[in-house]
Design a protein around this motif. Structure first.
Motif, PDB file in Angstrom:
ATOM      1  N   ARG A 110       0.825  -1.212   0.000  1.00 22.22           N
ATOM      2  CA  ARG A 110       0.000   0.000   0.000  1.00 22.22           C
ATOM      3  C   ARG A 110       0.863   1.269   0.000  1.00 22.22           C
ATOM      4  O   ARG A 110       0.538   2.256  -0.657  1.00 22.22           O
ATOM      5  CB  ARG A 110      -0.922   0.000   1.228  1.00 22.22           C
ATOM      6  CG  ARG A 110      -1.863   1.208   1.317  1.00 22.22           C
ATOM      7  CD  ARG A 110      -2.713   1.117   2.570  1.00 22.22           C
ATOM      8  NE  ARG A 110      -3.573   2.277   2.727  1.00 22.22           N
ATOM      9  CZ  ARG A 110      -4.799   2.397   2.232  1.00 22.22           C
ATOM     10  NH1 ARG A 110      -5.307   1.411   1.521  1.00 22.22           N
ATOM     11  NH2 ARG A 110      -5.508   3.499   2.441  1.00 22.22           N
ATOM     12  N   ALA A 250     -11.473  -6.434   9.237  1.00 28.18           N
ATOM     13  CA  ALA A 250     -11.573  -5.431   8.174  1.00 28.18           C
ATOM     14  C   ALA A 250     -11.704  -4.026   8.757  1.00 28.18           C
ATOM     15  O   ALA A 250     -11.108  -3.064   8.239  1.00 28.18           O
ATOM     16  CB  ALA A 250     -12.770  -5.738   7.275  1.00 28.18           C
ATOM     17  N   GLU A 251     -12.474  -3.896   9.844  1.00 23.90           N
ATOM     18  CA  GLU A 251     -12.680  -2.574  10.454  1.00 23.90           C
ATOM     19  C   GLU A 251     -11.382  -2.041  11.040  1.00 23.90           C
ATOM     20  O   GLU A 251     -11.054  -0.867  10.893  1.00 23.90           O
ATOM     21  CB  GLU A 251     -13.761  -2.655  11.539  1.00 23.90           C
ATOM     22  CG  GLU A 251     -15.160  -2.913  11.020  1.00 23.90           C
ATOM     23  CD  GLU A 251     -15.663  -1.779  10.127  1.00 23.90           C
ATOM     24  OE1 GLU A 251     -15.319  -0.616  10.378  1.00 23.90           O
ATOM     25  OE2 GLU A 251     -16.396  -2.059   9.172  1.00 23.90           O
ATOM     26  N   THR A 253      -8.381  -2.949  10.135  1.00 23.89           N
ATOM     27  CA  THR A 253      -7.461  -2.690   9.023  1.00 23.89           C
ATOM     28  C   THR A 253      -7.734  -1.315   8.426  1.00 23.89           C
ATOM     29  O   THR A 253      -6.806  -0.532   8.178  1.00 23.89           O
ATOM     30  CB  THR A 253      -7.609  -3.772   7.936  1.00 23.89           C
ATOM     31  OG1 THR A 253      -7.295  -5.049   8.502  1.00 23.89           O
ATOM     32  CG2 THR A 253      -6.655  -3.510   6.779  1.00 23.89           C
ATOM     33  N   LYS A 254      -9.007  -0.995   8.210  1.00 23.08           N
ATOM     34  CA  LYS A 254      -9.369   0.335   7.689  1.00 23.08           C
ATOM     35  C   LYS A 254      -8.954   1.424   8.664  1.00 23.08           C
ATOM     36  O   LYS A 254      -8.465   2.484   8.251  1.00 23.08           O
ATOM     37  CB  LYS A 254     -10.879   0.404   7.434  1.00 23.08           C
ATOM     38  CG  LYS A 254     -11.352  -0.357   6.219  1.00 23.08           C
ATOM     39  CD  LYS A 254     -12.777   0.015   5.824  1.00 23.08           C
ATOM     40  CE  LYS A 254     -13.763  -0.348   6.893  1.00 23.08           C
ATOM     41  NZ  LYS A 254     -15.168  -0.074   6.483  1.00 23.08           N
ATOM     42  N   ARG A 255      -9.170   1.169   9.947  1.00 26.70           N
ATOM     43  CA  ARG A 255      -8.793   2.152  10.962  1.00 26.70           C
ATOM     44  C   ARG A 255      -7.279   2.379  10.957  1.00 26.70           C
ATOM     45  O   ARG A 255      -6.805   3.512  11.063  1.00 26.70           O
ATOM     46  CB  ARG A 255      -9.256   1.661  12.339  1.00 26.70           C
ATOM     47  CG  ARG A 255      -8.801   2.515  13.517  1.00 26.70           C
ATOM     48  CD  ARG A 255      -9.366   3.912  13.469  1.00 26.70           C
ATOM     49  NE  ARG A 255      -8.928   4.695  14.605  1.00 26.70           N
ATOM     50  CZ  ARG A 255      -9.033   6.014  14.687  1.00 26.70           C
ATOM     51  NH1 ARG A 255      -9.568   6.694  13.695  1.00 26.70           N
ATOM     52  NH2 ARG A 255      -8.618   6.663  15.745  1.00 26.70           N
ATOM     53  N   TYR A 257      -5.164   1.972   8.418  1.00 22.62           N
ATOM     54  CA  TYR A 257      -4.841   2.766   7.235  1.00 22.62           C
ATOM     55  C   TYR A 257      -5.167   4.242   7.464  1.00 22.62           C
ATOM     56  O   TYR A 257      -4.410   5.134   7.075  1.00 22.62           O
ATOM     57  CB  TYR A 257      -5.622   2.258   6.023  1.00 22.62           C
ATOM     58  CG  TYR A 257      -5.210   0.901   5.509  1.00 22.62           C
ATOM     59  CD1 TYR A 257      -3.947   0.385   5.764  1.00 22.62           C
ATOM     60  CD2 TYR A 257      -6.091   0.134   4.744  1.00 22.62           C
ATOM     61  CE1 TYR A 257      -3.568  -0.855   5.291  1.00 22.62           C
ATOM     62  CE2 TYR A 257      -5.713  -1.120   4.264  1.00 22.62           C
ATOM     63  CZ  TYR A 257      -4.457  -1.609   4.532  1.00 22.62           C
ATOM     64  OH  TYR A 257      -4.087  -2.835   4.058  1.00 22.62           O
ATOM     65  N   LYS A 258      -6.312   4.471   8.095  1.00 22.72           N
ATOM     66  CA  LYS A 258      -6.765   5.849   8.332  1.00 22.72           C
ATOM     67  C   LYS A 258      -5.804   6.594   9.257  1.00 22.72           C
ATOM     68  O   LYS A 258      -5.468   7.761   9.024  1.00 22.72           O
ATOM     69  CB  LYS A 258      -8.167   5.814   8.941  1.00 22.72           C
ATOM     70  CG  LYS A 258      -8.927   7.118   8.877  1.00 22.72           C
ATOM     71  CD  LYS A 258     -10.354   6.903   9.371  1.00 22.72           C
ATOM     72  CE  LYS A 258     -11.188   8.171   9.219  1.00 22.72           C
ATOM     73  NZ  LYS A 258     -12.571   7.971   9.721  1.00 22.72           N
ATOM     74  N   ASP A 261      -2.561   7.283   7.246  1.00 26.68           N
ATOM     75  CA  ASP A 261      -2.770   8.334   6.243  1.00 26.68           C
ATOM     76  C   ASP A 261      -2.877   9.704   6.898  1.00 26.68           C
ATOM     77  O   ASP A 261      -2.331  10.694   6.395  1.00 26.68           O
ATOM     78  CB  ASP A 261      -4.042   8.044   5.432  1.00 26.68           C
ATOM     79  CG  ASP A 261      -3.891   6.829   4.531  1.00 26.68           C
ATOM     80  OD1 ASP A 261      -2.737   6.450   4.251  1.00 26.68           O
ATOM     81  OD2 ASP A 261      -4.917   6.261   4.120  1.00 26.68           O
TER      82      ASP A 261
END
Length: 302
Positions: A110, A250-251, A253-255, A257-258, A261
């Motif tokens: 990523r 998944a939640e 993982t998104k957190r 990344y957030k 970023d």
């Protein structure tokens, strides 16, 4: 001493009333200013949380060095100014590393090409028995570029102490007996930590523990299988929690990344509380009380 000398000085009701009114106004205005500043800060903090900012768990104040997969000694101080993600691994028990290595590979892909991003896997095995040569094999298997992803070995006790005390990974436990023979002496969680440019560890204490996420997902699935229709009978807030557990990996993982970023663009990682307004108000009120006290004393002396 004459009795007249013991009589209290005359008090001017108008002066006292005016002093009380001014003090009330000062306290009201000061309190309103503090409340306004507080609500503003709370609103900013909430916006930052929504955008991806995480609280600070700790800050790394000491360097930690070890031998990396190429046989060279490196220290984590070298990563200051970069965002890096760290995870523990057990090189002699590959099954212990499956989840965290998969997550780290996703991160490597990523953020490929970013020079301000780095990955670190810390070996909790004895480096005398499982040294950098084994780490080199793992690095080769996952396609790790030494310029982006380190696999680091150091003394076992030293490594575990660093993970627990500084990265706050408290889920490293000792196995014994048949379980230790089968799975290894150390039970480590597939937990990742995000470290920002100023060496602050970001997240919640249990954040990004993907072993725990897997456990909660399986536990929730089993509960729903045993009680068909349970999800529909739950209260809205309970249903929301259950749905989160069903998709926890998944939640999180998104957190993660957030958080990463957001941290790339963060210029003020920590906002200090606004003490200035409160100090100014308190000093102003105390100054006014002292001034009025001196003024009344002077009037009493005539």
């Amino acid at each position: 001493m004459n009795a007249s000398e013991l009589e209290p000085a005359d008090r001017d009701p108008k002066v006292i009333r005016r002093t009380v009114i001014i003090l009330f106004i000062l306290m009201f205005v000061g309190g309103t200013a503090i409340w306004w500043k507080y609500t503003q800060q709370q609103a900013r903090d909430q916006e930052e949380v929504v955008e991806g900012r995480s609280p600070r768990i700790s800050r790394l104040t000491k360097n930690f060095a070890g031998i990396c997969q190429d046989g060279e000694s490196r220290g984590l101080d070298d990563l200051e100014g970069k965002i890096w993600v760290v995870a523990p691994i057990v090189p002699n028990h590959p099954e212990e590393n499956l989840i965290q290595l998969a997550k780290m590979k996703d991160l490597a892909e990523r953020y490929k090409g970013r020079k301000d991003f780095h990955l670190v896997c810390l070996s909790v095995a004895d480096p005398e028995k499982h040294g950098y040569e084994e780490l080199a094999k793992i690095a080769e298997e996952v396609g790790a570029d030494i310029n982006q992803w380190w696999f680091m070995a150091a003394g076992e006790k030293k490594m575990i102490g660093f993970l627990k005390d500084h990265l706050k990974m408290a889920h490293i436990k000792q196995r014994s007996g048949a379980e230790a023979e089968k799975l290894g002496e150390l039970d480590i969680a597939a937990q990742l930590r995000v470290v920002d440019q100023s060496r602050r560890v970001r997240g919640e204490y249990q954040h990004f523990d993907f072993d725990f996420a897997h456990f909660k997902t399986e536990e929730t699935k089993k509960a729903l299988e045993n009680e068909p229709g349970l999800l529909d009978r739950l209260k809205p807030d309970e249903r929301e929690v259950a749905e989160f557990y069903l998709n926890m990996d998944a939640e999180w993982t998104k957190r993660m990344y957030k958080v990463i970023d957001y941290t790339f663009t963060e210029t003020e990682p920590d906002s200090d509380p606004d003490y200035i307004t409160g100090i100014v108000v308190v000093v102003g009120i105390l100054g006014f009380i002292i001034f009025q006290g001196l003024r009344l004393r002077k009037r009493a002396k005539g």
